[in-house]
Design a protein around this motif. Sequence first.
Motif, PDB file in Angstrom:
ATOM      1  N   ASP A  91       0.625  -0.942   0.050  1.00 32.06           N
ATOM      2  CA  ASP A  91      -0.010  -0.201   0.296  1.00 32.06           C
ATOM      3  C   ASP A  91       1.099   1.083   0.286  1.00 32.06           C
ATOM      4  N   VAL A  92       2.069   0.960   0.677  1.00 33.22           N
ATOM      5  CA  VAL A  92       2.852   2.347   0.271  1.00 33.22           C
ATOM      6  C   VAL A  92       3.972   2.236  -0.513  1.00 33.22           C
ATOM      7  N   VAL A  93       4.105   3.625  -0.991  1.00 34.20           N
ATOM      8  CA  VAL A  93       5.158   2.938  -2.222  1.00 34.20           C
ATOM      9  C   VAL A  93       6.245   3.805  -1.592  1.00 34.20           C
ATOM     10  N   LYS A  94       7.241   4.022  -1.724  1.00 31.51           N
ATOM     11  CA  LYS A  94       8.323   3.540  -0.917  1.00 31.51           C
ATOM     12  C   LYS A  94       9.779   4.221  -2.317  1.00 31.51           C
ATOM     13  N   ASP A  95      10.084   4.863  -2.541  1.00 31.56           N
ATOM     14  CA  ASP A  95      11.196   5.457  -3.621  1.00 31.56           C
ATOM     15  C   ASP A  95      10.647   5.933  -4.867  1.00 31.56           C
ATOM     16  N   MET A 166       8.823   1.822  19.450  1.00 34.82           N
ATOM     17  CA  MET A 166       9.804   2.627  19.376  1.00 34.82           C
ATOM     18  C   MET A 166      10.899   1.927  17.420  1.00 34.82           C
ATOM     19  N   GLU A 167      10.688   0.668  17.775  1.00 35.04           N
ATOM     20  CA  GLU A 167      10.976  -0.161  16.459  1.00 35.04           C
ATOM     21  C   GLU A 167      10.137   0.263  15.268  1.00 35.04           C
ATOM     22  N   GLY A 168       9.218   0.777  15.077  1.00 35.64           N
ATOM     23  CA  GLY A 168       7.481   1.227  14.314  1.00 35.64           C
ATOM     24  C   GLY A 168       7.880   2.342  14.164  1.00 35.64           C
ATOM     25  N   LYS A 169       8.533   3.289  14.573  1.00 32.68           N
ATOM     26  CA  LYS A 169       9.013   4.487  14.995  1.00 32.68           C
ATOM     27  C   LYS A 169      10.194   4.396  13.462  1.00 32.68           C
ATOM     28  N   GLU A 170      10.815   3.981  14.239  1.00 32.15           N
ATOM     29  CA  GLU A 170      12.614   4.085  13.221  1.00 32.15           C
ATOM     30  C   GLU A 170      12.285   3.330  11.883  1.00 32.15           C
ATOM     31  N   ILE A 171      11.207   2.360  11.441  1.00 34.30           N
ATOM     32  CA  ILE A 171      11.206   2.097  10.206  1.00 34.30           C
ATOM     33  C   ILE A 171      10.523   2.939   9.346  1.00 34.30           C
ATOM     34  N   GLU A 172       9.555   3.353  10.283  1.00 32.88           N
ATOM     35  CA  GLU A 172       8.169   4.455   9.644  1.00 32.88           C
ATOM     36  C   GLU A 172       9.368   5.912   8.819  1.00 32.88           C
ATOM     37  N   ARG A 175      11.859   4.767   5.860  1.00 26.70           N
ATOM     38  CA  ARG A 175      11.115   4.689   5.148  1.00 26.70           C
ATOM     39  C   ARG A 175      10.531   5.391   4.202  1.00 26.70           C
ATOM     40  N   ARG A 176       9.464   6.566   4.853  1.00 27.86           N
ATOM     41  CA  ARG A 176       9.060   7.872   4.889  1.00 27.86           C
ATOM     42  C   ARG A 176       9.263   8.559   3.873  1.00 27.86           C
ATOM     43  N   GLN A 177       8.442   8.409   2.570  1.00 20.94           N
ATOM     44  CA  GLN A 177       8.777   9.987   1.615  1.00 20.94           C
ATOM     45  C   GLN A 177       8.501  11.022   2.344  1.00 20.94           C
ATOM     46  N   ARG A 178       8.933  11.851   2.559  1.00 21.28           N
ATOM     47  CA  ARG A 178       8.688  12.940   2.965  1.00 21.28           C
ATOM     48  C   ARG A 178       7.897  13.836   1.708  1.00 21.28           C
ATOM     49  N   LYS A 179       6.882  14.715   2.515  1.00 18.31           N
ATOM     50  CA  LYS A 179       5.875  15.372   1.456  1.00 18.31           C
ATOM     51  C   LYS A 179       6.246  16.777   1.668  1.00 18.31           C
ATOM     52  N   LEU A 180       4.964  16.746   1.101  1.00 18.33           N
ATOM     53  CA  LEU A 180       4.625  18.694   0.828  1.00 18.33           C
ATOM     54  C   LEU A 180       3.748  18.770   0.984  1.00 18.33           C
ATOM     55  N   TYR A 181       3.049  19.772   2.065  1.00 16.33           N
ATOM     56  CA  TYR A 181       1.650  19.087   2.099  1.00 16.33           C
ATOM     57  C   TYR A 181       1.122  21.194   2.020  1.00 16.33           C
ATOM     58  N   SER A 182      -0.196  20.710   1.661  1.00 15.56           N
ATOM     59  CA  SER A 182      -0.950  22.357   1.701  1.00 15.56           C
ATOM     60  C   SER A 182      -2.159  22.419   2.096  1.00 15.56           C
ATOM     61  N   ALA A 264      14.981  21.132   5.091  1.00 17.03           N
ATOM     62  CA  ALA A 264      13.758  19.740   5.042  1.00 17.03           C
ATOM     63  C   ALA A 264      15.147  18.892   4.421  1.00 17.03           C
ATOM     64  N   ASN A 265      15.264  18.853   3.719  1.00 15.51           N
ATOM     65  CA  ASN A 265      16.753  17.940   2.929  1.00 15.51           C
ATOM     66  C   ASN A 265      17.300  17.326   4.262  1.00 15.51           C
ATOM     67  N   LEU A 266      18.260  18.494   4.652  1.00 15.29           N
ATOM     68  CA  LEU A 266      18.939  18.327   5.616  1.00 15.29           C
ATOM     69  C   LEU A 266      18.945  17.839   6.889  1.00 15.29           C
ATOM     70  N   LEU A 267      17.156  17.767   7.475  1.00 18.96           N
ATOM     71  CA  LEU A 267      17.580  17.493   9.189  1.00 18.96           C
ATOM     72  C   LEU A 267      15.931  16.032   8.339  1.00 18.96           C
ATOM     73  N   ASP A 268      15.771  16.139   7.168  1.00 20.78           N
ATOM     74  CA  ASP A 268      14.774  15.127   6.976  1.00 20.78           C
ATOM     75  C   ASP A 268      13.168  15.077   7.341  1.00 20.78           C
ATOM     76  N   TYR A 269      12.694  16.455   7.406  1.00 23.37           N
ATOM     77  CA  TYR A 269      11.602  16.320   7.813  1.00 23.37           C
ATOM     78  C   TYR A 269      10.204  16.810   6.279  1.00 23.37           C
ATOM     79  N   ASP A 270       9.387  16.802   6.840  1.00 26.95           N
ATOM     80  CA  ASP A 270       7.955  17.265   6.486  1.00 26.95           C
ATOM     81  C   ASP A 270       7.807  18.295   5.627  1.00 26.95           C
ATOM     82  N   VAL A 271       7.381  19.240   4.678  1.00 24.06           N
ATOM     83  CA  VAL A 271       6.826  20.464   4.921  1.00 24.06           C
ATOM     84  C   VAL A 271       5.209  20.747   4.884  1.00 24.06           C
TER      85      VAL A 271
END
Length: 533
Positions: A91-95, A166-172, A175-182, A264-271
């Motif tokens: 269900d989730v697509v990485k890269d 904790m493990e789940g958060k680390e895996i997330e 894995r996560r693809q960073r997102k740009l939200y509006s 955002a790219n330095l810290l690996d954060y969503d925007v």
Amino acid sequence: MAMVGELWSHLGSTMGTLMLVYTLFKQFFPYHLQVSFEKYFHRIVRFAYPYVEITFDEFTGERMKRSEAYSRIKSYLSDKSTASAKRLKADVVKDSQSPVLSMDSNEEITDEFQGVKVWWSAHRTLPKTQRISWYPNDDEKKYYRLTVHKRHRELITQSYISHVMMEGKEIETKRRQRKLYSNNPSQNWYGYRRSKWSNVLFEHPATFDTLAMDAKLKEEIKNDLIKFSKGKDYYARIGKAWKRGYLLYGPPGTGKSSMIAAMANLLDYDVYDLELTAVKENTELRRLLLDTSSKSIIVIEDIDCSIDLTGQREKKTEKDGNEDEPSDPVTKRVKEEEKKESKVTLSGLLNCIDGLWSSCGGERIIVFTTNYVEKLDPALIRKGRMDKHIELSYCCFDAFKVFAKNYLEIDSHSLFGEIESLLGETNMTPADVAENLMPKSDYDDVETCLKRLVEALEDAKEEAKKKAEDEARLKAEKEEEKQKQKSVKEEKEQSGKDDKEVKENGVALEAAEAKENGVALEAAEAKENGVAH
Ligand SMILES: Nc1ncnc2c1ncn2[C@@H]1O[C@H](COP(=O)(O)OP(=O)(O)OP(=O)(O)O)[C@@H](O)[C@H]1O
Ligand SMILES: [Mg+2]
């Protein structure tokens, strides 16, 4: 990892016997006896059942917010289930390439923690009343169930669940693809989509390496960001919400938006790009901010245009509104209501930035950008709200060298000296420098690009000189005009004074004449009276 079928073997002979009795009873006894038997049977089963079950729903709370625990369990189990579950969901697509697999509904797997076996199962409950619709059903509920033997209750509730989180958060995070939200307008918040934010994958390529600016300032900002991202314990110790505000200001095209992408790219954060003009009121703003995830940058671009900072805009709208004021009282009322509704106030914004609400939900960076820092209310940008004020200005030589390295792959050139002195003499935005340096065809070599920049800088210098001269001339003309007006005024005042004097003299003369006449008349009268006596 063994399959969940094992669970039943652990229930032992008691449960097996009970089940057998139940089946036989259902087959051979009449219905009315079955009903009363079933009631007691369930009580016996509950008593004999040696397991504890814990349920984790997908949505929790009044606002039906997606549960973070559910997503973390999903990530944790997806790793385990890939190896053992028979039915998987991609269900989730990485890269944009490799699908992330998770356990499908009604699938079960086992896990082991400190030698203790636990069972996980995925479930989905459908609503009792089915309706035909194109959209997924809002009432559908998904949940995970964890089953474990009663005697391990303490270990599971005190250690295993936190381990999964904790493990789940680390895996997330991995894995996560960073997102740009509006943000969506509030009328789209409920119903099928049920989302306050729309998102796309965040794929902006800007980094601090590609950012052209003063090298020392760049290093300072990078260190500041990294220190913040590692500061969980520090912020907790000093009693501050784990957040940091940045104010980026400077002329258009100096790299404010590019810097946000680099952060955002330095810290690996969503925007989260927050469009304040689409937010109707303070409560909506609060809800939007509550619905952002941790490890995110919340951006309000051009803050001076987004909100009534001084009260002037409010006055202006009122005035504008009066011009075409509807005569019909109902329309007038509706218009007034609308006006009242569409308001995010400065205090509402401040409250969201550093009020009690701001501490909900972990590390966050808030960035405001503006082209006109002097227009901003000091309350909005004071330290503690906007902790770091960063001016992004015209291109300096340090910034040029970054462009030269990135765009042309050179560290030095004979034209560098000329470019350095030209950059010291004239203002050119990094956006313009970048545009001039960029090769426009396959035939454009380094020399061509640098020469184009030199020419552009010379043109800019010439233009600036002309502009300065024009401005000086205009100023001189204005000054001259002012002087002229001043002397005309003085002349007028002078002539006014003269008139007054003339008038005053006239009046005095008349008074003297009248007086003289009066005296003569009295003398004549006295004389006449004397003669008569
Ligand atoms: N300091 C910089 N470093 C690298 N590239 C830059 C820089 N400044 C501008 N640019 C380039 O110029 C373009 C415009 O920059 P950007 O959008 O970041 O400017 P801005 O300051 O946000 O402008 P505005 O105030 O109009 O929003 C970007 O595509 C980027 O490639
Ligand atoms: Mg911008």
